[in-house]
Design a protein around this motif. Sequence first.
Motif, PDB file in Angstrom:
ATOM      1  N   TRP A 116       1.360  -1.365   0.033  1.00  0.00           N
ATOM      2  CA  TRP A 116      -0.038   0.492   0.097  1.00  0.00           C
ATOM      3  C   TRP A 116       1.299   1.656   0.142  1.00  0.00           C
ATOM      4  O   TRP A 116       0.846   1.824  -0.528  1.00  0.00           O
ATOM      5  CB  TRP A 116      -0.894   0.052   1.170  1.00  0.00           C
ATOM      6  CG  TRP A 116      -1.703   1.730   1.892  1.00  0.00           C
ATOM      7  CD1 TRP A 116      -1.680   2.351   2.059  1.00  0.00           C
ATOM      8  CD2 TRP A 116      -2.984   1.551   0.379  1.00  0.00           C
ATOM      9  NE1 TRP A 116      -3.278   3.221   1.953  1.00  0.00           N
ATOM     10  CE2 TRP A 116      -3.651   2.865   0.493  1.00  0.00           C
ATOM     11  CE3 TRP A 116      -4.020   0.764  -0.054  1.00  0.00           C
ATOM     12  CZ2 TRP A 116      -4.657   2.918  -0.168  1.00  0.00           C
ATOM     13  CZ3 TRP A 116      -4.687   1.536  -1.660  1.00  0.00           C
ATOM     14  CH2 TRP A 116      -5.170   2.537  -1.352  1.00  0.00           C
ATOM     15  N   LYS A 117       1.947   1.455   0.486  1.00  0.00           N
ATOM     16  CA  LYS A 117       2.708   1.807   0.862  1.00  0.00           C
ATOM     17  C   LYS A 117       3.971   2.644  -0.395  1.00  0.00           C
ATOM     18  O   LYS A 117       3.349   3.977  -1.129  1.00  0.00           O
ATOM     19  CB  LYS A 117       4.366   2.698   2.252  1.00  0.00           C
ATOM     20  CG  LYS A 117       3.495   2.496   3.340  1.00  0.00           C
ATOM     21  CD  LYS A 117       4.794   1.937   3.825  1.00  0.00           C
ATOM     22  CE  LYS A 117       4.183   1.433   5.547  1.00  0.00           C
ATOM     23  NZ  LYS A 117       5.375   1.180   6.499  1.00  0.00           N
ATOM     24  N   GLU A 118       3.327   1.424  -1.697  1.00  0.00           N
ATOM     25  CA  GLU A 118       4.741   1.873  -2.673  1.00  0.00           C
ATOM     26  C   GLU A 118       3.491   2.001  -3.294  1.00  0.00           C
ATOM     27  O   GLU A 118       3.696   2.559  -4.318  1.00  0.00           O
ATOM     28  CB  GLU A 118       5.238   0.292  -3.054  1.00  0.00           C
ATOM     29  CG  GLU A 118       6.207  -0.415  -2.350  1.00  0.00           C
ATOM     30  CD  GLU A 118       6.846  -1.445  -3.164  1.00  0.00           C
ATOM     31  OE1 GLU A 118       5.731  -2.144  -3.494  1.00  0.00           O
ATOM     32  OE2 GLU A 118       7.493  -2.014  -1.924  1.00  0.00           O
ATOM     33  N   HIS A 119       1.929   0.975  -3.438  1.00  0.00           N
ATOM     34  CA  HIS A 119       1.283   1.878  -4.337  1.00  0.00           C
ATOM     35  C   HIS A 119       1.146   3.592  -4.422  1.00  0.00           C
ATOM     36  O   HIS A 119       0.546   4.078  -5.140  1.00  0.00           O
ATOM     37  CB  HIS A 119       0.068   1.413  -3.615  1.00  0.00           C
ATOM     38  CG  HIS A 119      -1.261   1.464  -5.261  1.00  0.00           C
ATOM     39  ND1 HIS A 119      -1.692   1.222  -6.212  1.00  0.00           N
ATOM     40  CD2 HIS A 119      -2.598   1.973  -4.260  1.00  0.00           C
ATOM     41  CE1 HIS A 119      -2.093   2.318  -6.452  1.00  0.00           C
ATOM     42  NE2 HIS A 119      -3.504   3.015  -5.618  1.00  0.00           N
ATOM     43  N   VAL A 169      -9.573  10.988 -17.532  1.00  0.00           N
ATOM     44  CA  VAL A 169      -9.767   9.985 -17.962  1.00  0.00           C
ATOM     45  C   VAL A 169      -8.697   8.804 -18.107  1.00  0.00           C
ATOM     46  O   VAL A 169      -8.349   7.856 -17.734  1.00  0.00           O
ATOM     47  CB  VAL A 169     -10.135   9.250 -19.571  1.00  0.00           C
ATOM     48  CG1 VAL A 169     -10.711   8.326 -19.948  1.00  0.00           C
ATOM     49  CG2 VAL A 169     -11.829  10.461 -19.443  1.00  0.00           C
ATOM     50  N   GLU A 170      -7.434   9.568 -18.524  1.00  0.00           N
ATOM     51  CA  GLU A 170      -6.492   8.392 -18.367  1.00  0.00           C
ATOM     52  C   GLU A 170      -5.969   8.332 -16.892  1.00  0.00           C
ATOM     53  O   GLU A 170      -5.124   7.650 -16.246  1.00  0.00           O
ATOM     54  CB  GLU A 170      -5.189   9.720 -19.603  1.00  0.00           C
ATOM     55  CG  GLU A 170      -5.492   9.445 -20.152  1.00  0.00           C
ATOM     56  CD  GLU A 170      -5.004   7.990 -21.304  1.00  0.00           C
ATOM     57  OE1 GLU A 170      -4.096   7.465 -21.124  1.00  0.00           O
ATOM     58  OE2 GLU A 170      -5.748   7.714 -22.173  1.00  0.00           O
ATOM     59  N   THR A 202      -6.560   2.744 -11.815  1.00  0.00           N
ATOM     60  CA  THR A 202      -7.148   1.639 -11.559  1.00  0.00           C
ATOM     61  C   THR A 202      -5.797  -0.139 -12.625  1.00  0.00           C
ATOM     62  O   THR A 202      -6.325  -1.515 -11.737  1.00  0.00           O
ATOM     63  CB  THR A 202      -8.521   1.328 -12.754  1.00  0.00           C
ATOM     64  OG1 THR A 202      -9.387   1.969 -12.536  1.00  0.00           O
ATOM     65  CG2 THR A 202      -9.125  -0.249 -13.024  1.00  0.00           C
ATOM     66  N   ASP A 203      -5.693  -0.031 -13.014  1.00  0.00           N
ATOM     67  CA  ASP A 203      -4.298  -1.010 -13.368  1.00  0.00           C
ATOM     68  C   ASP A 203      -3.732  -1.044 -12.751  1.00  0.00           C
ATOM     69  O   ASP A 203      -2.962  -1.959 -12.020  1.00  0.00           O
ATOM     70  CB  ASP A 203      -3.342  -0.456 -14.953  1.00  0.00           C
ATOM     71  CG  ASP A 203      -4.555  -0.488 -16.213  1.00  0.00           C
ATOM     72  OD1 ASP A 203      -5.331  -1.374 -15.738  1.00  0.00           O
ATOM     73  OD2 ASP A 203      -4.310  -0.033 -17.097  1.00  0.00           O
ATOM     74  N   LEU A 204      -2.903   0.469 -11.810  1.00  0.00           N
ATOM     75  CA  LEU A 204      -1.883   0.481 -10.907  1.00  0.00           C
ATOM     76  C   LEU A 204      -2.629  -0.557  -9.866  1.00  0.00           C
ATOM     77  O   LEU A 204      -1.938  -0.863  -9.120  1.00  0.00           O
ATOM     78  CB  LEU A 204      -2.056   1.839 -10.324  1.00  0.00           C
ATOM     79  CG  LEU A 204      -0.794   2.393 -11.589  1.00  0.00           C
ATOM     80  CD1 LEU A 204      -0.167   3.728 -10.985  1.00  0.00           C
ATOM     81  CD2 LEU A 204       0.444   1.642 -11.627  1.00  0.00           C
TER      82      LEU A 204
END
Length: 183
Positions: free
Chosen positions: A65-68, A91-92, A98-100
Amino acid sequence: MSYRLKDSFLYALPEQHTQKSPKDLRQAIFTDLKTIYEDKESRLGPEFTRHIEKAILLQTVDTSWKEHLTTMEHLKEGIGLRGYGQRDPLVEYKLEATDLFNDMIRRIKEETISLLFKLEFNPEQELEVEREEELRYSSTEEEMQELEEQKEAKLQPIKKEKIGRNDPCPCGSGKKFKKCHGQ
């Protein structure tokens, strides 16, 4: 609690599984891994195993979570440049975020499973730790008071004397502090 991580892969594919179809191979690997994990659980006990699972999952989620969050900060800083490419930055940002997030969830699962399988416990060292704890709890009141006094002595702050500039230097040279160690 003493433990170590194995330096090996999560699972070494046995020679007998190499000639199977992908569906059968997947089922065989799943069965082998389940057997290995059940064996580890029977050695450690179900309660201790659940405790270890929770600790590993919590640690993995915390670090991921910290990395995220750090990655999201970097994404937020650089997303404005997408506007120059005739793309909507909002949008980007949503798509990449979402991908991350999905990538973080996948990493949490992989790291947790990997750590659970690689973690090995040494029951002999655990017995030594238990013996030390028993000795600590079975000692007499006098020994307990002695230990408490030692702890208090260690925890008390060291008081430094304020040395004046014209006082003699504590090193014993006979010079004034300002001419010796006070320079």
